[in-house]
Every structure is written in structure tokens, then in C-alpha cells.
Scaffold this motif. Structure first.
Motif, PDB file in Angstrom:
ATOM      1  N   ASP A  76       0.823  -1.210   0.000  1.00  0.00           N
ATOM      2  CA  ASP A  76       0.000   0.000   0.000  1.00  0.00           C
ATOM      3  C   ASP A  76       0.857   1.261   0.000  1.00  0.00           C
ATOM      4  O   ASP A  76       0.345   2.375   0.121  1.00  0.00           O
ATOM      5  N   ARG A  77       2.173   1.097  -0.131  1.00  0.00           N
ATOM      6  CA  ARG A  77       3.110   2.224  -0.157  1.00  0.00           C
ATOM      7  C   ARG A  77       3.847   2.216  -1.482  1.00  0.00           C
ATOM      8  O   ARG A  77       5.033   1.928  -1.551  1.00  0.00           O
ATOM      9  N   ALA A  78       3.146   2.508  -2.556  1.00  0.00           N
ATOM     10  CA  ALA A  78       3.759   2.484  -3.879  1.00  0.00           C
ATOM     11  C   ALA A  78       4.421   3.820  -4.178  1.00  0.00           C
ATOM     12  O   ALA A  78       3.817   4.876  -3.991  1.00  0.00           O
ATOM     13  N   PRO A  79       5.674   3.812  -4.651  1.00  0.00           N
ATOM     14  CA  PRO A  79       6.320   5.074  -5.030  1.00  0.00           C
ATOM     15  C   PRO A  79       5.780   5.581  -6.358  1.00  0.00           C
ATOM     16  O   PRO A  79       5.099   4.855  -7.089  1.00  0.00           O
ATOM     17  N   ILE A  80       6.084   6.823  -6.665  1.00  0.00           N
ATOM     18  CA  ILE A  80       5.740   7.413  -7.952  1.00  0.00           C
ATOM     19  C   ILE A  80       6.963   8.171  -8.448  1.00  0.00           C
ATOM     20  O   ILE A  80       7.966   8.316  -7.739  1.00  0.00           O
ATOM     21  N   ILE A  81       6.903   8.657  -9.674  1.00  0.00           N
ATOM     22  CA  ILE A  81       8.018   9.391 -10.251  1.00  0.00           C
ATOM     23  C   ILE A  81       8.363  10.594  -9.357  1.00  0.00           C
ATOM     24  O   ILE A  81       7.483  11.296  -8.864  1.00  0.00           O
ATOM     25  N   GLY A  82       9.662  10.796  -9.115  1.00  0.00           N
ATOM     26  CA  GLY A  82      10.108  11.905  -8.289  1.00  0.00           C
ATOM     27  C   GLY A  82      10.280  11.576  -6.823  1.00  0.00           C
ATOM     28  O   GLY A  82      10.868  12.368  -6.079  1.00  0.00           O
ATOM     29  N   ASP A  83       9.778  10.431  -6.395  1.00  0.00           N
ATOM     30  CA  ASP A  83       9.924  10.040  -4.990  1.00  0.00           C
ATOM     31  C   ASP A  83      11.385   9.769  -4.654  1.00  0.00           C
ATOM     32  O   ASP A  83      12.164   9.302  -5.500  1.00  0.00           O
ATOM     33  N   TRP A  84      11.756  10.053  -3.413  1.00  0.00           N
ATOM     34  CA  TRP A  84      13.023   9.585  -2.844  1.00  0.00           C
ATOM     35  C   TRP A  84      12.709   8.385  -1.973  1.00  0.00           C
ATOM     36  O   TRP A  84      11.843   8.458  -1.102  1.00  0.00           O
ATOM     37  N   VAL A  85      13.369   7.278  -2.244  1.00  0.00           N
ATOM     38  CA  VAL A  85      13.127   6.052  -1.501  1.00  0.00           C
ATOM     39  C   VAL A  85      14.422   5.574  -0.855  1.00  0.00           C
ATOM     40  O   VAL A  85      15.527   5.926  -1.294  1.00  0.00           O
ATOM     41  N   LEU A  86      14.283   4.784   0.176  1.00  0.00           N
ATOM     42  CA  LEU A  86      15.423   4.099   0.759  1.00  0.00           C
ATOM     43  C   LEU A  86      15.466   2.693   0.207  1.00  0.00           C
ATOM     44  O   LEU A  86      14.423   2.023   0.076  1.00  0.00           O
ATOM     45  N   GLY A  87      16.656   2.229  -0.131  1.00  0.00           N
ATOM     46  CA  GLY A  87      16.792   0.894  -0.681  1.00  0.00           C
ATOM     47  C   GLY A  87      18.131   0.270  -0.335  1.00  0.00           C
ATOM     48  O   GLY A  87      19.060   0.959   0.100  1.00  0.00           O
ATOM     49  N   ILE A  88      18.216  -1.036  -0.541  1.00  0.00           N
ATOM     50  CA  ILE A  88      19.449  -1.782  -0.293  1.00  0.00           C
ATOM     51  C   ILE A  88      19.895  -2.427  -1.600  1.00  0.00           C
ATOM     52  O   ILE A  88      19.122  -3.169  -2.221  1.00  0.00           O
ATOM     53  N   PRO A  89      21.116  -2.165  -2.051  1.00  0.00           N
ATOM     54  CA  PRO A  89      21.614  -2.812  -3.269  1.00  0.00           C
ATOM     55  C   PRO A  89      21.686  -4.329  -3.085  1.00  0.00           C
ATOM     56  O   PRO A  89      22.038  -4.824  -2.008  1.00  0.00           O
ATOM     57  N   THR A  90      21.341  -5.071  -4.129  1.00  0.00           N
ATOM     58  CA  THR A  90      21.390  -6.527  -4.078  1.00  0.00           C
ATOM     59  C   THR A  90      22.555  -7.041  -4.919  1.00  0.00           C
ATOM     60  O   THR A  90      23.166  -6.293  -5.696  1.00  0.00           O
ATOM     61  N   ASN A  91      22.842  -8.317  -4.768  1.00  0.00           N
ATOM     62  CA  ASN A  91      23.923  -8.933  -5.537  1.00  0.00           C
ATOM     63  C   ASN A  91      23.599  -9.038  -7.018  1.00  0.00           C
ATOM     64  O   ASN A  91      24.491  -9.254  -7.841  1.00  0.00           O
ATOM     65  N   THR A  92      22.330  -8.886  -7.366  1.00  0.00           N
ATOM     66  CA  THR A  92      21.903  -8.995  -8.764  1.00  0.00           C
ATOM     67  C   THR A  92      21.921  -7.642  -9.483  1.00  0.00           C
ATOM     68  O   THR A  92      21.470  -7.545 -10.621  1.00  0.00           O
ATOM     69  N   GLY A  93      22.414  -6.599  -8.810  1.00  0.00           N
ATOM     70  CA  GLY A  93      22.470  -5.285  -9.442  1.00  0.00           C
ATOM     71  C   GLY A  93      21.169  -4.520  -9.379  1.00  0.00           C
ATOM     72  O   GLY A  93      20.970  -3.561 -10.136  1.00  0.00           O
ATOM     73  N   GLU A  94      20.256  -4.923  -8.488  1.00  0.00           N
ATOM     74  CA  GLU A  94      18.990  -4.219  -8.315  1.00  0.00           C
ATOM     75  C   GLU A  94      18.983  -3.544  -6.940  1.00  0.00           C
ATOM     76  O   GLU A  94      19.946  -3.634  -6.183  1.00  0.00           O
ATOM     77  N   VAL A  95      17.892  -2.879  -6.637  1.00  0.00           N
ATOM     78  CA  VAL A  95      17.745  -2.228  -5.335  1.00  0.00           C
ATOM     79  C   VAL A  95      16.459  -2.730  -4.704  1.00  0.00           C
ATOM     80  O   VAL A  95      15.386  -2.677  -5.320  1.00  0.00           O
TER      81      VAL A  95
END
Length: 367
Positions: A76-95
Motif C-alpha cells: 500500500d506504499r507504492a512510489p511514484i516518479i520523483g519520490d526519494w526512496v530508501l533501498g538496499i543494493p542486491t547482488n543482482t544489481g537491483e535495489v
């Protein structure tokens, strides 16, 4: 290759030399303070929004790099364009998504289901694009201006396709009816008229969003500002001199030395997601006249002593603008009533859940 990556090829040097690469994306102390409080992950900005898939950009060893965002679609917490999000880099090159940082602003509208639809986050300036064609419509512009004022975003009117106008003053005279304090940029991406002026209107670290109907030339403007052809555009049709709808996602682009710009798909319906009180900001002339009526309970329908009706008779206020105000006022009041009803429904649901929890705890342990 994404739009952001294509843009970075021309600006690799400036991005890699910046001690704080996130600043080029509009990062500020507001977001830095929030990110520090989490103690986990790092900040990224959503630079492409495909609806169900997102691309973010963040600091990777001193350079900006784009990543696919791993996000639970049922959240229920979907980001949209322009949002600043916190994330963790993964071993697959994603966040991997953690959370959305609190927004400074959000440009939103009411959709066909009368629900609030956020369109872009952390916006400083709204470039409302119209054109010198049959698309030009003052009432539609007033809706965009109302949404900008309601969301505390500075509006700018962009009159595009000026090369198609036999007399540009015909359009400028009409725009003057909307207020004298609204910046206007006359533009033609075909002749490059006004491109430099528009570029200078985008200050450093600002986030600017381009909105408007389909075919008004938003993607062509983005191409002119970035000096490339990142956004696909189609030619102008013969009927009504209108362009074709081409943008299907929301994308963010960097302008070195300035800010960032967001291109959005054409908006067909500009539903009001604003309070009735915010109308006075978008219709200052009408609001001022209403304070001059002889009676405080004047309904402004031609009653004796009505300053609004007198202004219409004198030609100081057009009947079109007054009718537009009244229509938007009805829509805003409906939006307020529905929002209040939904809030009561949510509160009642929480209260029922709390009572149910208390009852279950008592049944488990009557003592």
C-alpha cells in the motif's frame, strides 16, 4: 538503455566529479535527515515510473547509476516518479525497496473514480503546457492552476507551437484573464523560440514537471531542453494542428547546472483534488470581488448589491471565468465531502479493529 542512462553519457564528467552526486537529482537536507534516521539502506530517486515497474537512480561509488527497484506490487506504499526512496543494493544489481521518504509536495488529481491519483512527487514548479491550436482552453488551464496552488507548487504557463499562430497576442490576451502574476513562456520547438528562456526558468536543484493534454508538445519540449531525442514524438496531424500522444510512462531527466524535469503522459481529465478554500488562490480576482458584495450571504447569482454580478456587467470579469469558478467550487466541495467520508470510514474501521482486539485479549485472559 534507459532515458536516464542515455542522458548520463553526455554528462558523465560532471556527475563523476561531483562530491555529492545525489544533489544533481535534487537531494536536499530534508531527505538526508530522514535517511539518516533509518540507519539502514541508502537514498535513491525514482527516475522512471512504468506503473508496475520502477527505475531508481543513486550513488554508486561517487557516480550516479540506475537500478531496477524490487518492489512488492501489493504494497500500500507504492512510489511514484520523483519520490526519494530508501533501498538496499542486491547482488543482482537491483535495489530492494525499504520505504518512501516524506515528500515535500505532491502533484495529484482526482481520477474518473473520484479517487486521488498522485502523479509526481517532490515538485517545485509545474509547467502547464498548452498550444496555439484548437486544444487551447482557458477552463482546462484554470484546473491545472488550481491543482498547482492546492499542492503548493509554483505554476508556469507554456504557450507552445507559437509558430502556428497568426497572431500570438490573441492567446496572450486570453491568458491575461487568468491573472497577471503567472509567468508565461511563449515557445516553439520548431523555430526554437523561447527555448533558452524556458531553460533559464529551471533553477538549480529544482524539480519541474511538464503537464498538459495529449499532443501539446511536452516530449518535444523535453527533447529541446536536453538537446537530444530521448522522447519519441510524432508529427502534427492536419486536423486541428495537434500532435499525437506518444509518452506512456513518466520519466525524469537531469539538466546540468539547472534542475531535473519530469515528462508525463497527456492528461485527458483534470479532476479536482483540492479544497474549496484553495480556490481563492487560483481565482484571486473573483475572491476579491466576493468580499465587496453588499451582503455577506450573497450567493453571487445576480442579487442586489452583488459586486461579482456588477463586474460581469461592467466587463471587468467574464461570465466564462465566473462559471468556471462556480463549477470548480462544486467539484471541490464534492471532493471535500467524499474525502471526509472516507476518513470517517477509515477511523471507524480502526476503532472496530481496536475493540475486536480488546475483546479477543479479554476472552483469552479474563483476569
Amino acid at each position: 538503455m534507459t532515458k536516464l542512462e542515455t542522458n548520463q553519457h553526455q554528462n558523465t564528467a560532471s556527475a563523476s566529479l561531483s562530491p555529492q552526486p545525489l544533489n544533481a537529482l535534487g537531494f536536499s537536507e530534508h531527505f538526508a535527515t530522514q535517511a539518516a534516521q533509518y540507519g539502514i539502506g541508502q537514498p535513491y530517486r525514482v527516475t522512471e515510473d512504468f506503473g508496475l515497474r520502477f527505475v531508481v537512480s543513486g550513488d554508486a561509488q561517487g557516480r550516479l547509476q540506475h537500478f531496477n527497484l524490487i518492489f512488492a506490487r501489493k504494497s500500500d506504499r507504492a512510489p511514484i516518479i520523483g519520490d526519494w526512496v530508501l533501498g538496499i543494493p542486491t547482488n543482482t544489481g537491483e535495489v530492494e525497496f525499504i520505504d518512501i521518504l516524506e515528500r515535500t509536495s505532491c502533484f495529484q488529481r482526482s481520477n474518473s473514480e473520484d479517487r486521488v491519483q498522485p502523479l509526481a512527487a517532490n515538485v517545485d514548479k509545474l509547467f502547464i503546457v498548452t498550444s496555439c491550436t484548437d486544444e487551447f482552453n482557458l477552463s482546462r488551464l484554470e484546473r491545472f492552476l488550481l491543482l498547482a496552488r492546492a499542492n503548493h507548487i509554483a505554476p508556469v504557463l507554456v504557450l507552445n507551437k507559437a509558430d502556428l499562430a497568426a497572431d500570438i497576442n490573441i492567446y496572450l490576451d486570453q491568458i491575461a484573464e487568468l491573472g497577471t502574476d503567472i509567468p508565461v513562456c511563449v515557445l516553439s520547438t520548431f523555430t526554437e523560440l523561447g527555448v533558452t528562456q524556458l531553460h533559464d526558468m529551471i533553477a538549480q536543484n529544482e524539480t519541474c514537471v511538464f503537464v498538459g493534454s495529449s499532443g501539446v508538445g511536452k516530449s518535444s519540449i523535453v527533447n529541446a531542453l536536453t538537446g537530444s531525442h530521448r522522447q519519441l514524438t510524432l508529427g502534427v496531424s492536419a486536423k486541428g494542428a495537434r500532435g499525437s500522444h506518444t509518452t506512456t510512462s513518466r520519466s525524469l531527466f537531469m539538466l546540468p547546472g539547472h534542475g531535473v524535469i519530469i515528462d508525463t503522459p497527456g492528461i485527458r481529465s483534470v479532476g479536482v483534488a483540492a479544497s474549496a478554500d484553495s480556490l481563492s488562490d487560483a481565482f484571486e480576482d473573483v475572491a476579491l470581488l466576493m468580499t465587496q458584495c453588499a451582503f455577506r450571504n450573497c450567493r453571487h447569482n445576480g442579487e442586489a448589491g452583488c459586486a461579482v454580478a456588477q463586474a460581469v456587467d461592467d466587463g471587468r470579469l467574464t461570465l466564462r471565468r465566473l462559471n468556471s469558478y462556480k463549477k470548480l467550487q462544486r467539484e471541490a466541495e464534492f471532493f471535500e465531502d467524499k474525502t471526509a467520508a472516507m476518513r470517517r470510514q477509515r477511523d471507524e474501521g480502526k476503532q472496530r479493529a481496536a475493540r475486536r482486539g480488546s475483546r479477543e485479549r479479554f476472552e483469552r485472559d479474563p483476569k
